[in-house]
Structures are given as C-alpha cells and as structure tokens.
Design a protein around this motif. Sequence first.
Motif, PDB file in Angstrom:
ATOM      1  N   GLY A  87      16.836  21.717  47.935  1.00 53.55           N
ATOM      2  CA  GLY A  87      16.885  20.299  48.252  1.00 53.55           C
ATOM      3  C   GLY A  87      18.028  20.027  49.202  1.00 53.55           C
ATOM      4  N   ARG A  89      21.386  18.584  49.975  1.00 56.89           N
ATOM      5  CA  ARG A  89      22.571  18.218  49.193  1.00 56.89           C
ATOM      6  C   ARG A  89      23.421  17.264  50.033  1.00 56.89           C
ATOM      7  NH1 ARG A  89      25.478  23.060  46.948  1.00 56.89           N
ATOM      8  NH2 ARG A  89      25.171  23.710  49.070  1.00 56.89           N
ATOM      9  N   SER A 103      24.760  15.198  44.566  1.00 57.62           N
ATOM     10  CA  SER A 103      23.471  14.545  44.760  1.00 57.62           C
ATOM     11  C   SER A 103      22.584  15.413  45.634  1.00 57.62           C
ATOM     12  CB  SER A 103      23.671  13.193  45.445  1.00 57.62           C
ATOM     13  OG  SER A 103      24.511  12.379  44.683  1.00 57.62           O
ATOM     14  N   TYR A 105      18.511  15.639  47.335  1.00 59.80           N
ATOM     15  CA  TYR A 105      17.255  14.946  47.591  1.00 59.80           C
ATOM     16  C   TYR A 105      16.130  15.964  47.573  1.00 59.80           C
ATOM     17  CZ  TYR A 105      13.769  11.803  49.376  1.00 59.80           C
ATOM     18  OH  TYR A 105      12.638  11.043  49.490  1.00 59.80           O
ATOM     19  N   ARG A 106      15.130  15.706  46.736  1.00 61.38           N
ATOM     20  CA  ARG A 106      13.948  16.562  46.634  1.00 61.38           C
ATOM     21  C   ARG A 106      12.714  15.699  46.839  1.00 61.38           C
ATOM     22  NH1 ARG A 106      14.430  20.502  41.644  1.00 61.38           N
ATOM     23  NH2 ARG A 106      12.959  21.640  42.911  1.00 61.38           N
ATOM     24  N   LYS A 107      11.540  16.302  46.775  1.00 58.23           N
ATOM     25  CA  LYS A 107      10.291  15.566  47.000  1.00 58.23           C
ATOM     26  C   LYS A 107      10.126  14.378  46.063  1.00 58.23           C
ATOM     27  CE  LYS A 107       7.683  19.425  48.840  1.00 58.23           C
ATOM     28  NZ  LYS A 107       6.543  20.327  48.658  1.00 58.23           N
ATOM     29  N   GLY A 109      12.487  12.563  44.790  1.00 60.20           N
ATOM     30  CA  GLY A 109      13.550  11.575  44.994  1.00 60.20           C
ATOM     31  C   GLY A 109      14.922  12.191  44.769  1.00 60.20           C
ATOM     32  N   TRP A 110      15.911  11.336  44.591  1.00 56.31           N
ATOM     33  CA  TRP A 110      17.289  11.778  44.402  1.00 56.31           C
ATOM     34  C   TRP A 110      17.500  12.341  43.009  1.00 56.31           C
ATOM     35  CZ3 TRP A 110      20.742  12.544  48.057  1.00 56.31           C
ATOM     36  CH2 TRP A 110      20.598  11.885  49.263  1.00 56.31           C
ATOM     37  N   GLU A 111      18.285  13.418  42.940  1.00 53.55           N
ATOM     38  CA  GLU A 111      18.663  14.037  41.678  1.00 53.55           C
ATOM     39  C   GLU A 111      20.163  14.250  41.674  1.00 53.55           C
ATOM     40  OE1 GLU A 111      16.579  17.631  40.780  1.00 53.55           O
ATOM     41  OE2 GLU A 111      14.606  16.712  41.015  1.00 53.55           O
ATOM     42  N   LYS A 130      16.022   4.349  41.049  1.00 50.89           N
ATOM     43  CA  LYS A 130      15.770   4.744  42.431  1.00 50.89           C
ATOM     44  C   LYS A 130      16.778   5.794  42.900  1.00 50.89           C
ATOM     45  CE  LYS A 130      15.167   2.828  47.027  1.00 50.89           C
ATOM     46  NZ  LYS A 130      15.238   1.620  47.858  1.00 50.89           N
ATOM     47  N   ARG A 131      18.038   5.624  42.520  1.00 54.71           N
ATOM     48  CA  ARG A 131      19.073   6.536  43.019  1.00 54.71           C
ATOM     49  C   ARG A 131      18.973   7.925  42.384  1.00 54.71           C
ATOM     50  NH1 ARG A 131      21.643   8.549  47.049  1.00 54.71           N
ATOM     51  NH2 ARG A 131      23.665   9.364  46.530  1.00 54.71           N
ATOM     52  N   TYR A 132      18.873   7.991  41.087  1.00 54.30           N
ATOM     53  CA  TYR A 132      18.760   9.296  40.431  1.00 54.30           C
ATOM     54  C   TYR A 132      17.536   9.328  39.539  1.00 54.30           C
ATOM     55  CZ  TYR A 132      23.460  10.303  42.063  1.00 54.30           C
ATOM     56  OH  TYR A 132      24.556  10.515  42.848  1.00 54.30           O
TER      57      TYR A 132
END
Length: 161
Positions: A87, A89, A103, A105-107, A109-111, A130-132
């Motif tokens: 992802g 970073r 943090s 970002y993957r398909k 959403g944010w992780e 939405k953020r995580y």
Amino acid sequence: MCLMTRPRNRLESVFVLIRSVSIFSRSSKSGILLEDMKFILDGENLTLALSAKESVWALRRNICIPVTSITNIEWVASTVNTGRLHGLRAPGTGLPGVFYAGSFYRKCGWEFWYLRVRQPGHIIITTTLKRYRVLRVSVAEDEALRIREWFNQYQNTGKVA
C-alpha cells in the motif's frame, strides 16, 4: 553516539537508525520490541494512545474510534504476513522485516498499521470511518481479548458499561 549528531557516511547513518530502534525497551524473554501503546476503553470510544516513541514512528499521536463505527474486531494469533503488506504509506515509517507504522492507503481505503513483524499476534479493527477503515496493531492476546469483550458487550446490549 548521540542521535542528534550528523552521520558522516551512509553506513553510519544506517547504524544510527538501527540503534535508535534498539533504544526502545526490549523484553528479556523474547527479545521483541515492547513500547507503551495503550488501548483506552472509555465509555463509547476506543482510543489507541501511542507513546512518544511510537508516535515518532507512526507520525500520529492518538486515534479515537466511536464504538458505533466499529464493525468487526479480529484477533490473529500468527505473526504478520509481510507478503500482504502493500500500500501507499503516507505518512508513516518502517523497517522492512522489523516493523511497519503509520497510515497506509489500500484499495479498501485508509488503514493504520503499527505492526511488529516478529511478534506473534495482532488485532484487526474494521470500522466505517472514512479516515481509517482498518486498524492493524500488534498487541498481546490478553489485551486483544479485553477489547473484543468490550465490543461484544456493546453488540449484545447496545451500550458499554
């Protein structure tokens, strides 16, 4: 060597980075990194409070998640599968094969990840935020079970004690 002095060459800068990671406290039994990360279960919120050392690596201080936003909490007893850690970073840090923090970002959403690769066991918290959308954090099994019981209590009764 003081961490504030400027390294003279590339090898010395790698040594400074490795040394700064090993400054964290170590478990005498297993030799794995142990910091002061805490999950705070206060009322209707789950707060991941990172220590000062951890927040430097994760570039984040605290993450607060309302219990109403949590959809699932899963405990994985095995070590982290690094083949699945892909992802973008931003922001975050890490040492390949040692830990990943920050943090991503993957398909989906944010992780948020704070994963120690060699430490067995991590918790995966899935949210509707939405953020995580997902938090992946290395924790001990008893801490993960405490969080899971707190969430199960909310699912069963609609409120948290």
